[in-house]
Design a protein around this motif. Structure first.
Motif, PDB file in Angstrom:
ATOM      1  N   ARG A 217     -62.475 -48.079   7.613  1.00 27.30           N
ATOM      2  CA  ARG A 217     -62.858 -47.937   6.204  1.00 27.30           C
ATOM      3  C   ARG A 217     -61.994 -46.896   5.498  1.00 27.30           C
ATOM      4  O   ARG A 217     -61.607 -47.075   4.349  1.00 27.30           O
ATOM      5  N   LYS A 218     -61.700 -45.814   6.187  1.00 26.33           N
ATOM      6  CA  LYS A 218     -60.933 -44.724   5.574  1.00 26.33           C
ATOM      7  C   LYS A 218     -59.444 -45.041   5.519  1.00 26.33           C
ATOM      8  O   LYS A 218     -58.720 -44.482   4.698  1.00 26.33           O
TER       9      LYS A 218
ATOM     10  N   LYS B  83     -65.625 -46.361  10.693  1.00 30.30           N
ATOM     11  CA  LYS B  83     -65.227 -45.371   9.688  1.00 30.30           C
ATOM     12  C   LYS B  83     -63.706 -45.233   9.628  1.00 30.30           C
ATOM     13  O   LYS B  83     -63.130 -45.130   8.546  1.00 30.30           O
TER      14      LYS B  83
ATOM     15  N   MET C   3     -58.153 -33.769   7.334  1.00 28.98           N
ATOM     16  CA  MET C   3     -59.368 -33.468   6.560  1.00 28.98           C
ATOM     17  C   MET C   3     -60.478 -33.028   7.508  1.00 28.98           C
ATOM     18  O   MET C   3     -61.284 -33.839   7.968  1.00 28.98           O
TER      19      MET C   3
ATOM     20  N   VAL D 201     -67.120 -32.619   3.171  1.00 26.82           N
ATOM     21  CA  VAL D 201     -67.134 -32.838   1.726  1.00 26.82           C
ATOM     22  C   VAL D 201     -68.501 -33.398   1.333  1.00 26.82           C
ATOM     23  O   VAL D 201     -68.964 -34.378   1.933  1.00 26.82           O
ATOM     24  N   ALA D 202     -69.139 -32.787   0.340  1.00 24.07           N
ATOM     25  CA  ALA D 202     -70.427 -33.319  -0.132  1.00 24.07           C
ATOM     26  C   ALA D 202     -70.212 -34.719  -0.684  1.00 24.07           C
ATOM     27  O   ALA D 202     -69.306 -34.942  -1.490  1.00 24.07           O
ATOM     28  N   ASP D 203     -71.004 -35.670  -0.226  1.00 30.97           N
ATOM     29  CA  ASP D 203     -70.866 -37.043  -0.712  1.00 30.97           C
ATOM     30  C   ASP D 203     -71.293 -37.169  -2.174  1.00 30.97           C
ATOM     31  O   ASP D 203     -70.790 -38.022  -2.895  1.00 30.97           O
TER      32      ASP D 203
ATOM     33  N   ASP E   9     -63.728 -39.917  -2.639  1.00 23.76           N
ATOM     34  CA  ASP E   9     -63.425 -39.912  -1.197  1.00 23.76           C
ATOM     35  C   ASP E   9     -61.961 -39.490  -1.024  1.00 23.76           C
ATOM     36  O   ASP E   9     -61.043 -40.292  -1.214  1.00 23.76           O
TER      37      ASP E   9
ATOM     38  N   ALA F 183     -62.608 -30.602   6.501  1.00 22.50           N
ATOM     39  CA  ALA F 183     -63.693 -30.082   5.659  1.00 22.50           C
ATOM     40  C   ALA F 183     -64.854 -31.065   5.590  1.00 22.50           C
ATOM     41  O   ALA F 183     -64.664 -32.279   5.679  1.00 22.50           O
TER      42      ALA F 183
ATOM     43  N   ASN G  25     -69.167 -38.180  -5.160  1.00 21.17           N
ATOM     44  CA  ASN G  25     -67.895 -37.467  -5.213  1.00 21.17           C
ATOM     45  C   ASN G  25     -66.772 -38.419  -4.805  1.00 21.17           C
ATOM     46  O   ASN G  25     -67.008 -39.415  -4.127  1.00 21.17           O
TER      47      ASN G  25
ATOM     48  N   GLY H 197     -58.766 -37.810   9.902  1.00 17.43           N
ATOM     49  CA  GLY H 197     -60.101 -37.477   9.416  1.00 17.43           C
ATOM     50  C   GLY H 197     -60.975 -36.975  10.546  1.00 17.43           C
ATOM     51  O   GLY H 197     -60.626 -37.088  11.734  1.00 17.43           O
ATOM     52  N   PHE H 198     -62.101 -36.415  10.181  1.00 14.69           N
ATOM     53  CA  PHE H 198     -63.115 -35.966  11.141  1.00 14.69           C
ATOM     54  C   PHE H 198     -64.413 -36.675  10.788  1.00 14.69           C
ATOM     55  O   PHE H 198     -64.688 -36.916   9.615  1.00 14.69           O
ATOM     56  N   ALA H 199     -65.211 -36.979  11.795  1.00 12.09           N
ATOM     57  CA  ALA H 199     -66.524 -37.554  11.501  1.00 12.09           C
ATOM     58  C   ALA H 199     -67.535 -37.033  12.501  1.00 12.09           C
ATOM     59  O   ALA H 199     -67.263 -36.956  13.700  1.00 12.09           O
ATOM     60  N   ALA H 200     -68.661 -36.622  11.999  1.00 10.51           N
ATOM     61  CA  ALA H 200     -69.782 -36.234  12.847  1.00 10.51           C
ATOM     62  C   ALA H 200     -70.754 -37.415  12.821  1.00 10.51           C
ATOM     63  O   ALA H 200     -71.166 -37.853  11.756  1.00 10.51           O
TER      64      ALA H 200
ATOM     65  N   LEU I 122     -60.196 -38.354   1.629  1.00 13.08           N
ATOM     66  CA  LEU I 122     -59.467 -38.881   2.795  1.00 13.08           C
ATOM     67  C   LEU I 122     -58.996 -40.310   2.533  1.00 13.08           C
ATOM     68  O   LEU I 122     -57.827 -40.642   2.767  1.00 13.08           O
TER      69      LEU I 122
HETATM   70  N1  CTP Z   1     -64.331 -37.122   3.322  1.00  9.78           N
HETATM   71  C1  CTP Z   1     -63.575 -37.017   2.167  1.00  9.78           C
HETATM   72  N2  CTP Z   1     -64.184 -37.141   0.951  1.00  9.78           N
HETATM   73  C2  CTP Z   1     -65.499 -37.402   0.860  1.00  9.78           C
HETATM   74  C3  CTP Z   1     -66.279 -37.527   2.035  1.00  9.78           C
HETATM   75  C4  CTP Z   1     -65.651 -37.373   3.257  1.00  9.78           C
HETATM   76  O1  CTP Z   1     -62.376 -36.799   2.258  1.00  9.78           O
HETATM   77  N3  CTP Z   1     -66.063 -37.529  -0.335  1.00  9.78           N
HETATM   78  C5  CTP Z   1     -63.648 -36.992   4.622  1.00  9.78           C
HETATM   79  C6  CTP Z   1     -64.146 -35.864   5.489  1.00  9.78           C
HETATM   80  O2  CTP Z   1     -63.413 -34.671   5.253  1.00  9.78           O
HETATM   81  C7  CTP Z   1     -63.911 -36.397   6.895  1.00  9.78           C
HETATM   82  C8  CTP Z   1     -64.051 -37.907   6.739  1.00  9.78           C
HETATM   83  O3  CTP Z   1     -63.886 -38.175   5.343  1.00  9.78           O
HETATM   84  O4  CTP Z   1     -62.604 -36.136   7.323  1.00  9.78           O
HETATM   85  C9  CTP Z   1     -65.335 -38.473   7.210  1.00  9.78           C
HETATM   86  O5  CTP Z   1     -66.404 -37.849   6.553  1.00  9.78           O
HETATM   87  P1  CTP Z   1     -67.843 -38.499   6.646  1.00  9.78           P
HETATM   88  O6  CTP Z   1     -68.804 -37.676   5.870  1.00  9.78           O
HETATM   89  O7  CTP Z   1     -68.132 -38.744   8.091  1.00  9.78           O
HETATM   90  O8  CTP Z   1     -67.550 -39.903   5.945  1.00  9.78           O
HETATM   91  P2  CTP Z   1     -68.323 -40.673   4.814  1.00  9.78           P
HETATM   92  O9  CTP Z   1     -67.413 -41.755   4.354  1.00  9.78           O
HETATM   93  O10 CTP Z   1     -68.831 -39.741   3.784  1.00  9.78           O
HETATM   94  O11 CTP Z   1     -69.483 -41.373   5.599  1.00  9.78           O
HETATM   95  P3  CTP Z   1     -71.057 -41.014   5.729  1.00  9.78           P
HETATM   96  O12 CTP Z   1     -71.740 -41.934   4.795  1.00  9.78           O
HETATM   97  O13 CTP Z   1     -71.321 -41.305   7.190  1.00  9.78           O
HETATM   98  O14 CTP Z   1     -71.254 -39.552   5.385  1.00  9.78           O
END
Ligand code: CTP
Ligand code: CA
Length: 225
Positions: free
Chosen positions: A168-169, A165, A97, A101-103, A132, A99, A130, A150-153, A134
């Motif tokens: 959690r994932k 993270k 993953m 992804v908009a939270d 999750d 991409a 949205n 997964g990827f995380a910035a 991943l």
């Molecule tokens: N991701 C996903 N679905 C989402 C949000 C994120 O699959 N709704 C995936 C991203 O593609 C990425 C990983 O989860 O590989 C981490 O995304 P990130 O935005 O860092 O994680 P979040 O759980 O959304 O944490 P944060 O609150 O820090 O944004």
């Protein structure tokens, strides 16, 4: 890292990569989006294909040419991305993953263009979460032995945030980038550390996104055995 001859160590494998950034529409002309260019995901798709994999690239709003020999599935929103990923992941050996992804997405979609009302201030935009994607794929593992990445910035305590993270994932590997003003988004280069659920920590020096992609596939290939 220059590979003169690509190692076909992913031959016979199906890998699924997401790339780009989702756009969540407010009305027919506007959306909530992010700055992901898709370059890292495309680099992952190209390098996996060069290593012999069958590659499905689920591309969210990336303005990049289709990599040769890769099955590209274009999507717009997080909900569309989820559907495409779940479908492709069903028979995948590895899922990455990349991409953004908009939270959240707007709670409502206006079928007509939103207009100003006299000189009134605008109403706030209500958002909902949205799915999750991943976490869902990591928890379900549609195929046994599937490797999920997964990827995380992150900013601030990048490694501690990354470890939390990863847990959690529930994924096997998490590629953690440090972001700043000019780091990562839209750039040709990347610098990261790849955290493993087994406690491993693989630093990747600043360099082209292909080099990071090759390291990700090295770690995936190890785990596929
Ligand atoms: N991701 C996903 N679905 C989402 C949000 C994120 O699959 N709704 C995936 C991203 O593609 C990425 C990983 O989860 O590989 C981490 O995304 P990130 O935005 O860092 O994680 P979040 O759980 O959304 O944490 P944060 O609150 O820090 O944004
Ligand atoms: Ca997020």
């Amino acid at each position: 890292l220059a590979r003169g001859v690509a190692e076909p160590d992913l031959a016979g494998r199906h890998v699924v990569v997401s790339a780009g950034g989702t756009r969540e529409p407010l009305d027919p002309v506007r959306f909530l989006g992010n700055r992901s260019s898709g370059k890292q995901g495309y680099a992952l798709a190209r390098t996996a294909a060069a290593r012999g994999a069958r590659v499905t690239l689920v591309a969210a709003n990336a303005s990049l040419p289709d990599p040769a020999g890769v099955d590209v599935v274009p999507v717009g929103t997080a909900v569309e991305l989820r559907e495409a990923m779940l479908r492709a992941a069903a028979d995948a050996d590895a899922v990455v993953m990349a991409a953004a992804v908009a939270d959240f997405r707007p709670a409502a979609y206006a079928a007509g263009k939103i207009k100003k009302k006299g000189d009134q201030e605008p109403a706030p935009i209500a958002l909902v979460r949205n799915p999750d994607i991943l976490a869902e794929i990591a928890a379900d593992r549609p195929r046994s032995g599937q490797v999920v990445v997964g990827f995380a910035a992150e900013t601030d305590d990048v490694l501690a945030n990354g470890r939390a993270k990863l847990k959690r994932k529930g994924c096997d590997l998490l590629v953690v980038n440090e972001v700043g003003e000019r780091k990562t988004f839209g750039s040709e280069e990347n610098e990261a550390v790849v955290l493993g659920a087994d406690g491993s920590e693989t630093p990747v020096a600043h360099g082209p996104k292909e080099a990071l992609a090759e390291t990700v596939w090295d770690l995936v290939a190890e785990r596929l055995g």
